[in-house]
Design a protein around this motif. Structure first.
Motif, PDB file in Angstrom:
ATOM      1  N   ARG A 155       0.825  -1.202   0.000  1.00 43.42           N
ATOM      2  CA  ARG A 155       0.000   0.000   0.000  1.00 43.42           C
ATOM      3  C   ARG A 155       0.863   1.256   0.000  1.00 43.42           C
ATOM      4  O   ARG A 155       0.536   2.251  -0.655  1.00 43.42           O
ATOM      5  N   HIS A 156       1.967   1.222   0.761  1.00 38.36           N
ATOM      6  CA  HIS A 156       2.872   2.369   0.816  1.00 38.36           C
ATOM      7  C   HIS A 156       3.486   2.629  -0.553  1.00 38.36           C
ATOM      8  O   HIS A 156       3.529   3.775  -1.022  1.00 38.36           O
ATOM      9  N   VAL A 157       3.960   1.570  -1.210  1.00 35.62           N
ATOM     10  CA  VAL A 157       4.559   1.712  -2.537  1.00 35.62           C
ATOM     11  C   VAL A 157       3.508   2.169  -3.549  1.00 35.62           C
ATOM     12  O   VAL A 157       3.778   3.032  -4.398  1.00 35.62           O
ATOM     13  N   GLU A 158       2.305   1.612  -3.449  1.00 32.27           N
ATOM     14  CA  GLU A 158       1.229   2.008  -4.355  1.00 32.27           C
ATOM     15  C   GLU A 158       0.899   3.489  -4.186  1.00 32.27           C
ATOM     16  O   GLU A 158       0.682   4.205  -5.176  1.00 32.27           O
ATOM     17  N   GLY A 159       0.861   3.955  -2.943  1.00 35.23           N
ATOM     18  CA  GLY A 159       0.600   5.374  -2.701  1.00 35.23           C
ATOM     19  C   GLY A 159       1.676   6.266  -3.287  1.00 35.23           C
ATOM     20  O   GLY A 159       1.372   7.305  -3.891  1.00 35.23           O
ATOM     21  N   ASP A 160       2.946   5.859  -3.146  1.00 37.41           N
ATOM     22  CA  ASP A 160       4.045   6.641  -3.711  1.00 37.41           C
ATOM     23  C   ASP A 160       3.956   6.672  -5.235  1.00 37.41           C
ATOM     24  O   ASP A 160       4.194   7.720  -5.870  1.00 37.41           O
ATOM     25  N   MET A 161       3.623   5.542  -5.854  1.00 35.26           N
ATOM     26  CA  MET A 161       3.519   5.498  -7.307  1.00 35.26           C
ATOM     27  C   MET A 161       2.369   6.372  -7.808  1.00 35.26           C
ATOM     28  O   MET A 161       2.502   7.063  -8.837  1.00 35.26           O
ATOM     29  N   MET A 162       1.266   6.365  -7.098  1.00 29.93           N
ATOM     30  CA  MET A 162       0.141   7.212  -7.486  1.00 29.93           C
ATOM     31  C   MET A 162       0.489   8.686  -7.344  1.00 29.93           C
ATOM     32  O   MET A 162       0.094   9.525  -8.175  1.00 29.93           O
ATOM     33  N   ALA A 163       1.259   9.022  -6.300  1.00 31.33           N
ATOM     34  CA  ALA A 163       1.691  10.412  -6.114  1.00 31.33           C
ATOM     35  C   ALA A 163       2.618  10.839  -7.249  1.00 31.33           C
ATOM     36  O   ALA A 163       2.514  11.970  -7.760  1.00 31.33           O
ATOM     37  N   ILE A 164       3.518   9.958  -7.662  1.00 33.92           N
ATOM     38  CA  ILE A 164       4.428  10.267  -8.768  1.00 33.92           C
ATOM     39  C   ILE A 164       3.648  10.459 -10.069  1.00 33.92           C
ATOM     40  O   ILE A 164       3.890  11.414 -10.830  1.00 33.92           O
ATOM     41  N   CYS A 165       2.685   9.570 -10.328  1.00 33.31           N
ATOM     42  CA  CYS A 165       1.860   9.703 -11.531  1.00 33.31           C
ATOM     43  C   CYS A 165       1.069  11.006 -11.506  1.00 33.31           C
ATOM     44  O   CYS A 165       0.941  11.697 -12.529  1.00 33.31           O
ATOM     45  N   GLY A 166       0.545  11.362 -10.338  1.00 25.90           N
ATOM     46  CA  GLY A 166      -0.192  12.618 -10.205  1.00 25.90           C
ATOM     47  C   GLY A 166       0.693  13.817 -10.479  1.00 25.90           C
ATOM     48  O   GLY A 166       0.273  14.780 -11.140  1.00 25.90           O
ATOM     49  N   ALA A 167       1.938  13.779  -9.980  1.00 29.48           N
ATOM     50  CA  ALA A 167       2.869  14.883 -10.216  1.00 29.48           C
ATOM     51  C   ALA A 167       3.214  15.011 -11.697  1.00 29.48           C
ATOM     52  O   ALA A 167       3.304  16.120 -12.231  1.00 29.48           O
ATOM     53  N   ILE A 168       3.393  13.869 -12.375  1.00 29.07           N
ATOM     54  CA  ILE A 168       3.692  13.898 -13.810  1.00 29.07           C
ATOM     55  C   ILE A 168       2.524  14.487 -14.593  1.00 29.07           C
ATOM     56  O   ILE A 168       2.702  15.339 -15.482  1.00 29.07           O
ATOM     57  N   LEU A 169       1.308  14.065 -14.255  1.00 25.93           N
ATOM     58  CA  LEU A 169       0.128  14.592 -14.939  1.00 25.93           C
ATOM     59  C   LEU A 169      -0.054  16.079 -14.673  1.00 25.93           C
ATOM     60  O   LEU A 169      -0.449  16.841 -15.571  1.00 25.93           O
ATOM     61  N   LEU A 170       0.237  16.511 -13.444  1.00 27.64           N
ATOM     62  CA  LEU A 170       0.118  17.934 -13.113  1.00 27.64           C
ATOM     63  C   LEU A 170       1.121  18.758 -13.913  1.00 27.64           C
ATOM     64  O   LEU A 170       0.797  19.828 -14.438  1.00 27.64           O
ATOM     65  N   GLY A 171       2.366  18.252 -14.014  1.00 25.04           N
ATOM     66  CA  GLY A 171       3.356  18.955 -14.815  1.00 25.04           C
ATOM     67  C   GLY A 171       2.979  19.011 -16.281  1.00 25.04           C
ATOM     68  O   GLY A 171       3.153  20.041 -16.948  1.00 25.04           O
ATOM     69  N   LEU A 172       2.443  17.899 -16.804  1.00 28.18           N
ATOM     70  CA  LEU A 172       1.999  17.866 -18.193  1.00 28.18           C
ATOM     71  C   LEU A 172       0.858  18.851 -18.424  1.00 28.18           C
ATOM     72  O   LEU A 172       0.807  19.539 -19.457  1.00 28.18           O
ATOM     73  N   GLU A 173      -0.040  18.945 -17.458  1.00 24.48           N
ATOM     74  CA  GLU A 173      -1.158  19.892 -17.565  1.00 24.48           C
ATOM     75  C   GLU A 173      -0.661  21.329 -17.622  1.00 24.48           C
ATOM     76  O   GLU A 173      -1.177  22.155 -18.389  1.00 24.48           O
ATOM     77  N   ASP A 174       0.364  21.652 -16.836  1.00 27.84           N
ATOM     78  CA  ASP A 174       0.924  23.005 -16.852  1.00 27.84           C
ATOM     79  C   ASP A 174       1.551  23.318 -18.208  1.00 27.84           C
ATOM     80  O   ASP A 174       1.376  24.417 -18.746  1.00 27.84           O
ATOM     81  N   VAL A 175       2.296  22.354 -18.764  1.00 23.73           N
ATOM     82  CA  VAL A 175       2.936  22.555 -20.074  1.00 23.73           C
ATOM     83  C   VAL A 175       1.890  22.747 -21.166  1.00 23.73           C
ATOM     84  O   VAL A 175       1.998  23.653 -22.007  1.00 23.73           O
ATOM     85  N   LEU A 176       0.861  21.907 -21.162  1.00 24.60           N
ATOM     86  CA  LEU A 176      -0.189  22.025 -22.179  1.00 24.60           C
ATOM     87  C   LEU A 176      -0.956  23.334 -22.021  1.00 24.60           C
ATOM     88  O   LEU A 176      -1.345  23.957 -23.020  1.00 24.60           O
ATOM     89  N   SER A 177      -1.175  23.770 -20.782  1.00 23.03           N
ATOM     90  CA  SER A 177      -1.865  25.041 -20.553  1.00 23.03           C
ATOM     91  C   SER A 177      -1.047  26.202 -21.109  1.00 23.03           C
ATOM     92  O   SER A 177      -1.589  27.109 -21.762  1.00 23.03           O
ATOM     93  N   GLU A 178       0.255  26.179 -20.855  1.00 23.67           N
ATOM     94  CA  GLU A 178       1.117  27.235 -21.394  1.00 23.67           C
ATOM     95  C   GLU A 178       1.107  27.219 -22.921  1.00 23.67           C
ATOM     96  O   GLU A 178       1.091  28.271 -23.574  1.00 23.67           O
ATOM     97  N   MET A 179       1.102  26.021 -23.499  1.00 24.51           N
ATOM     98  CA  MET A 179       1.089  25.898 -24.957  1.00 24.51           C
ATOM     99  C   MET A 179      -0.196  26.488 -25.535  1.00 24.51           C
ATOM    100  O   MET A 179      -0.179  27.189 -26.555  1.00 24.51           O
ATOM    101  N   VAL A 180      -1.324  26.215 -24.880  1.00 24.61           N
ATOM    102  CA  VAL A 180      -2.605  26.742 -25.360  1.00 24.61           C
ATOM    103  C   VAL A 180      -2.609  28.263 -25.283  1.00 24.61           C
ATOM    104  O   VAL A 180      -3.034  28.949 -26.224  1.00 24.61           O
ATOM    105  N   ILE A 181      -2.119  28.818 -24.158  1.00 26.62           N
ATOM    106  CA  ILE A 181      -2.142  30.266 -23.973  1.00 26.62           C
ATOM    107  C   ILE A 181      -1.284  30.977 -25.019  1.00 26.62           C
ATOM    108  O   ILE A 181      -1.703  31.972 -25.620  1.00 26.62           O
TER     109      ILE A 181
END
Length: 209
Positions: free
Chosen positions: A41-67
């Protein structure tokens, strides 16, 4: 986006990542688990946090690209609001239906009144709206990489709350982690903005045309 990052940018980003790793390893060390299920469960939580951080960073890049290349602030605000609300409601119906029912229930054993819960929910929505507006305006004048690095310092507010309200003092490794993140951001900002290279490239293309 046509950016050219210098050695100081890369060094600042590397130091910020090192700060995150120290904080993560400290969390693992301070929360030792014994059985296999807890470890998974601990490892799964860390992996989900990493995936969330990657998606958040991707969202910021795509938002900047759109603007800056495909639209405007108003278009991005509309897309974030329309699709954000729709996806959030769908997630609530699928994953958080029982939690929503509990939030609006009034059977007598809740920790606070329904009106208080609604006030907290409304305040949360308002601050989330302000957060989105602030990030979008930041991306219109700056860049996604600096935004992502700067948001790493937001844990400070959670730490202050933990100390003041919960009486939980952070470990020494947290201070080391936070210091590394601040140093990394300062180093990143000390170098010439990568936006200048992108702007120069766009100017050269226009001149050639």
């Amino acid at each position: 986006l046509g950016r050219e990052y210098q050695l100081m940018h890369l060094l600042g980003g590397f130091i910020c990542v090192a700060g995150i790793l120290i904080n993560t390893l400290s969390d693992v060390k301070n929360n030792k688990v014994g059985n296999k299920d807890d470890v998974e469960r601990h490892v799964e939580g860390d992996m989900m946090a990493i995936c969330g951080a990657i998606l958040l960073g991707l969202e910021d890049v795509l938002s900047e690209m759109v603007i800056k290349h495909y639209g405007s602030l108003d278009e991005l605000f509309f897309m974030k609001g329309f699709f954000g609300v729709g996806i959030s409601l769908l997630q609530l119906l699928i994953f958080e239906r029982e939690g929503v029912m509990t939030l609006f229930s009034n059977i007598g054993n809740e920790p606070c009144e329904l009106s208080t819960r609604l006030v907290f929910l409304s305040v949360y929505v308002v601050f989330q709206f302000m957060n989105v507006v602030g990030e979008v305006h930041f991306l219109s004048i700056s860049e996604a990489a600096l935004l992502s690095l700067s948001l790493l310092t937001s844990d400070l507010w959670a730490t202050i709350f933990s100390v003041v309200e919960e009486g939980i003092l952070p470990s020494a490794s947290y201070y080391a982690s936070f210091l590394l993140i601040v140093v990394g951001i300062v180093l990143y900002e000390s170098a010439p903005s990568p936006l200048e290279h992108g702007t120069q490239q766009q100017t050269n293309v226009v001149d050639k045309k």
